[in-house]
Each structure stands twice: as C-alpha cells, then as structure tokens.
Design an enzyme around this catalytic site. Structure first.
Site, short mmCIF file in Angstrom:
data_model
loop_
_atom_site.label_atom_id
_atom_site.label_comp_id
_atom_site.label_asym_id
_atom_site.label_seq_id
_atom_site.Cartn_x
_atom_site.Cartn_y
_atom_site.Cartn_z
N MET A 100 31.79 34.65 29.17
CA MET A 100 32.01 33.20 29.10
C MET A 100 30.67 32.47 29.22
O MET A 100 30.63 31.27 29.49
CB MET A 100 32.97 32.75 30.20
CG MET A 100 34.36 33.39 30.04
SD MET A 100 35.69 32.45 30.78
CE MET A 100 35.25 32.48 32.48
N GLY A 101 29.58 33.19 29.03
CA GLY A 101 28.26 32.56 29.01
C GLY A 101 27.71 32.26 30.39
O GLY A 101 28.20 32.77 31.40
N HIS A 110 25.75 40.08 33.49
CA HIS A 110 25.96 40.12 32.03
C HIS A 110 24.86 40.92 31.35
O HIS A 110 25.11 41.70 30.43
CB HIS A 110 25.92 38.70 31.45
CG HIS A 110 26.99 37.78 31.93
ND1 HIS A 110 26.71 36.61 32.58
CD2 HIS A 110 28.35 37.83 31.83
CE1 HIS A 110 27.83 35.97 32.86
NE2 HIS A 110 28.85 36.69 32.43
N GLN A 152 32.63 46.01 36.61
CA GLN A 152 33.51 46.42 37.71
C GLN A 152 33.81 45.25 38.65
O GLN A 152 34.78 45.27 39.39
CB GLN A 152 32.85 47.57 38.47
CG GLN A 152 33.66 48.16 39.60
CD GLN A 152 34.98 48.76 39.14
OE1 GLN A 152 35.03 49.47 38.14
NE2 GLN A 152 36.06 48.44 39.83
N LYS A 153 32.95 44.22 38.60
CA LYS A 153 33.16 43.08 39.50
C LYS A 153 34.55 42.48 39.32
O LYS A 153 35.20 42.08 40.27
CB LYS A 153 32.11 42.01 39.26
CG LYS A 153 31.99 41.08 40.44
CD LYS A 153 31.36 39.78 40.07
CE LYS A 153 32.43 38.76 39.93
NZ LYS A 153 31.99 37.47 39.54
N ASP A 154 34.98 42.39 38.05
CA ASP A 154 36.32 41.84 37.76
C ASP A 154 37.30 43.02 37.65
O ASP A 154 37.79 43.34 36.58
CB ASP A 154 36.27 41.03 36.47
CG ASP A 154 35.34 39.83 36.63
OD1 ASP A 154 35.82 38.76 37.00
OD2 ASP A 154 34.12 39.99 36.42
N GLN A 170 40.88 42.60 36.23
CA GLN A 170 40.78 42.34 34.78
C GLN A 170 40.52 43.65 34.03
O GLN A 170 41.17 43.96 33.02
CB GLN A 170 39.64 41.36 34.55
CG GLN A 170 39.12 41.29 33.13
CD GLN A 170 38.04 40.22 32.99
OE1 GLN A 170 38.34 39.04 33.11
NE2 GLN A 170 36.83 40.62 32.72
P1 AMP Z 1 32.45 36.41 32.62
O1 AMP Z 1 31.40 35.73 31.80
O2 AMP Z 1 32.43 36.02 34.06
O3 AMP Z 1 33.81 36.36 31.98
O4 AMP Z 1 32.06 37.94 32.64
C1 AMP Z 1 31.82 38.66 31.46
C2 AMP Z 1 31.65 40.12 31.79
O5 AMP Z 1 30.58 40.29 32.70
C3 AMP Z 1 32.89 40.73 32.46
O6 AMP Z 1 33.10 42.03 31.96
C4 AMP Z 1 32.49 40.75 33.91
O7 AMP Z 1 33.15 41.76 34.65
C5 AMP Z 1 31.01 41.06 33.80
N1 AMP Z 1 30.33 40.65 35.02
C6 AMP Z 1 30.41 39.43 35.65
N2 AMP Z 1 29.67 39.44 36.79
C7 AMP Z 1 29.13 40.69 36.88
C8 AMP Z 1 28.28 41.33 37.82
N3 AMP Z 1 27.84 40.70 38.90
N4 AMP Z 1 27.91 42.61 37.59
C9 AMP Z 1 28.35 43.27 36.49
N5 AMP Z 1 29.16 42.71 35.56
C10 AMP Z 1 29.55 41.45 35.75
#
Ligand code: AMP
Length: 289
Positions: free
Chosen positions: A35-36, A42, A156-158, A161
């Site tokens: 989601m940017g 990321h 793995q944080k999510d 999901q």
């Molecule tokens: P988001 O932009 O928050 O939807 O996240 C996009 C991707 O990045 C998802 O697969 C998240 O699980 C991953 N992500 C978000 N935060 C972290 C983090 N701290 N470490 C590793 N991956 C992450």
C-alpha cells in the site's frame, strides 16, 4: 543498483500484457503487493524478489475495501514520489499504481468479494476489523489475476493476512508461489510499518513496548515456561499496563497451522499482539519455530 528505468503502469491491461511478455521471454516474475509509503520491511520483500526473480513488479494501492468506515483510510500515508525513487534504486522493473476507479470501476460497494471462511477471520485482527480480510482477499486475488507472476512476496508481520492468502491460493487453485519474508524492525525493536509515520513522538517512544511484550513471552518460553496465560498476564502487568496510551486489542497465542487459539506455547505457535497507541493501530508477532 540498476540503470534501467522503472516503468509506471496505471492500467490493468498494460501491466498484464507486460507481465505476460516477461513470461514469454522465460523470465521469472516476482510480485510485491504493497500500500506504499515504502519502508525497510517493504524494501526487504523487494530485495528478496530482486535477488530470486528475473524481474520484480511492485504494486502500490491503498485498498479502500480493506478499511472499515471508522478506520484510517484518509490518514494512511501516501508518498508515491519517494516510493518511486526507492523502487528505481532497487532495480524494480515496474510499478503498478492504479486509481481506485481502475481497480473498482463499478464502485467499492458493487464489486464481487472474495470472502475467506469465518474460522479464519473472526479472530485476531478480524475481530476488530470486520470485513478487513474480505477486502484483502479480494484485492490480492485481483492483483494475482492482473499480474500473473510466478512468485509473490509477503511479510510475516501481517501473519493472519499471510495465513489467509496461503489458504486462499490453495482453495482457489491460484497458480502462484508465496514467499514469506521475516519482519523488519527499527533499532528499538518496533516493527516497521507505514503507520509508524502517524505516531506522535510520545506514542513512537512507547510503541516498542509491543515487541518487548512479545519478546518477554518468547524469552520465557526459551527457558522452559510454556504457559501463555501466565506469561501474557505477566507481560501485561509488567509492561503494557504501565502505559495508559496503549489500548490493547489482543495479546494472543495461536497454532499457526490452523489458526486456533492455544494456551501452551510450542513450535509453530504464533504469539501476536495488536494495540492502538495514540490512535494509531499497530500489530506485531513472533512465530515460534
Ligand atoms: P502493506 O503496505 O502494509 O500492505 O504491506 C505490504 C507488504 O509488506 C505485506 O506483505 C506486509 O506483510 C509486508 N510488510 C509490512 N511491514 C513489514 C515489516 N516490518 N517487515 C516485513 N514485511 C513487512
């Protein structure tokens, strides 16, 4: 580091054609949905994709379907120019950056929905965010169809999901391999998150307490205490409850193979936490290996 331009695609047909061209050239395409407001977490997904695939496509779309009516859709950070630079510097081949209209041309309310079974959604984050995982499953399915990459990278944080997406591709026979990447953290342990940008200075100082609580349970597990009820009560008392700004949503232990609640910590237990701090919702977890 790359010198080739990173192409921005805003329409579905062009990114699909581009992906198919790469595949016709026998390229392995890695997809990184985001989601940017790209951060270290990321970037680790992007780097893993770049190191293991021939070309990497990043998607940047703040998906309104996964936000509830009283959530932070409007406040969610959006910083496409910086994101573009980071992608370019990492060697990303293309960014899919669609408008809401491109993704949901008949409107959010009128789109078909991919709805995961309630056994996976009525718990953990799903309990506090009704409809969230319908929104996630729907957008991820669309992205897998729009960008038919061979591999997709998730953090793995999510954890919930990730669990749901892995079940979904099995149940719906979606031909993509999911690669799991570990959680990246700031120096003080706070899990990187786009939402960290919305923390006021005081909340930012307190936020690492979530990871500290997880670590407290995990450290005690390592020295032989497997009683999650006892350990979580201690962590709440000794760490979390000392900060009135921390509004705990859940602190829970789950069997990561089935997503069922457990009381005893064993390998494959997910210790997960979610809280609002200064109005910003944060999640984190440790998976016992
Ligand atoms: P988001 O932009 O928050 O939807 O996240 C996009 C991707 O990045 C998802 O697969 C998240 O699980 C991953 N992500 C978000 N935060 C972290 C983090 N701290 N470490 C590793 N991956 C992450």
């Amino acid at each position: 580091m790359k010198t080739k331009e990173t192409v921005i695609y805003k329409d579905k047909a062009s990114i699909t054609a581009y992906t198919n061209e790469l595949k016709q050239d026998n390229k392995i395409v890695g997809l990184v949905p985001t989601m940017g407001a790209l951060h270290k977490g990321h970037m680790s997904l992007i780097e893993t994709s770049i190191n293991t695939c021939d070309e990497t496509i990043v998607t940047i779309f703040v998906n309104p379907l996964q936000f509830g009516p009283n959530e932070d859709l409007d406040k969610y950070p959006r910083e496409f120019e910086e994101d573009y630079k980071k992608c370019y510097q990492s060697g990303v081949a293309a960014i899919f950056y669609p408008s809401e209209e491109e993704m949901y041309p008949r409107g959010r309310q009128n789109n078909f929905i991919v709805s995961p079974p309630e056994i996976y959604t009525k718990k953990l984050c799903g309990e506090f965010r009704p409809g969230h995982f319908d929104g996630v499953a729907t957008v991820v399915t669309k992205l897998f169809n729009i960008i038919p990459a061979q591999k997709a990278f998730f953090g793995q944080k999510d954890a919930q999901q990730l669990f749901i997406i892995r079940q979904m591709i099995k149940d719906l026979d979606i031909p993509i391999e999911i690669i799991i990447c570990p959680t990246e953290r700031e120096a003080d342990g706070l899990a990187c998150s786009s939402r960290n940008k919305n923390l006021d200075p005081d909340s930012r100082q307190i936020a690492p307490k979530l990871y500290e609580s997880l670590q407290f349970v995990f450290d005690n597990y390592l020295i032989g205490n497997t009683d999650f009820t006892e350990l979580s009560t201690m962590a709440k008392k000794e760490i979390l409850e000392k900060f009135s700004k921390i509004q705990l949503e859940y602190f829970a232990a789950y069997d990561y193979n089935k997503l069922g609640a457990v009381k005893t910590l064993t390998p494959n237990t997910l210790i997960a936490i979610a809280a609002k701090i200064g109005g910003v919702r944060l999640i984190d977890n440790i998976l016992i290996k």
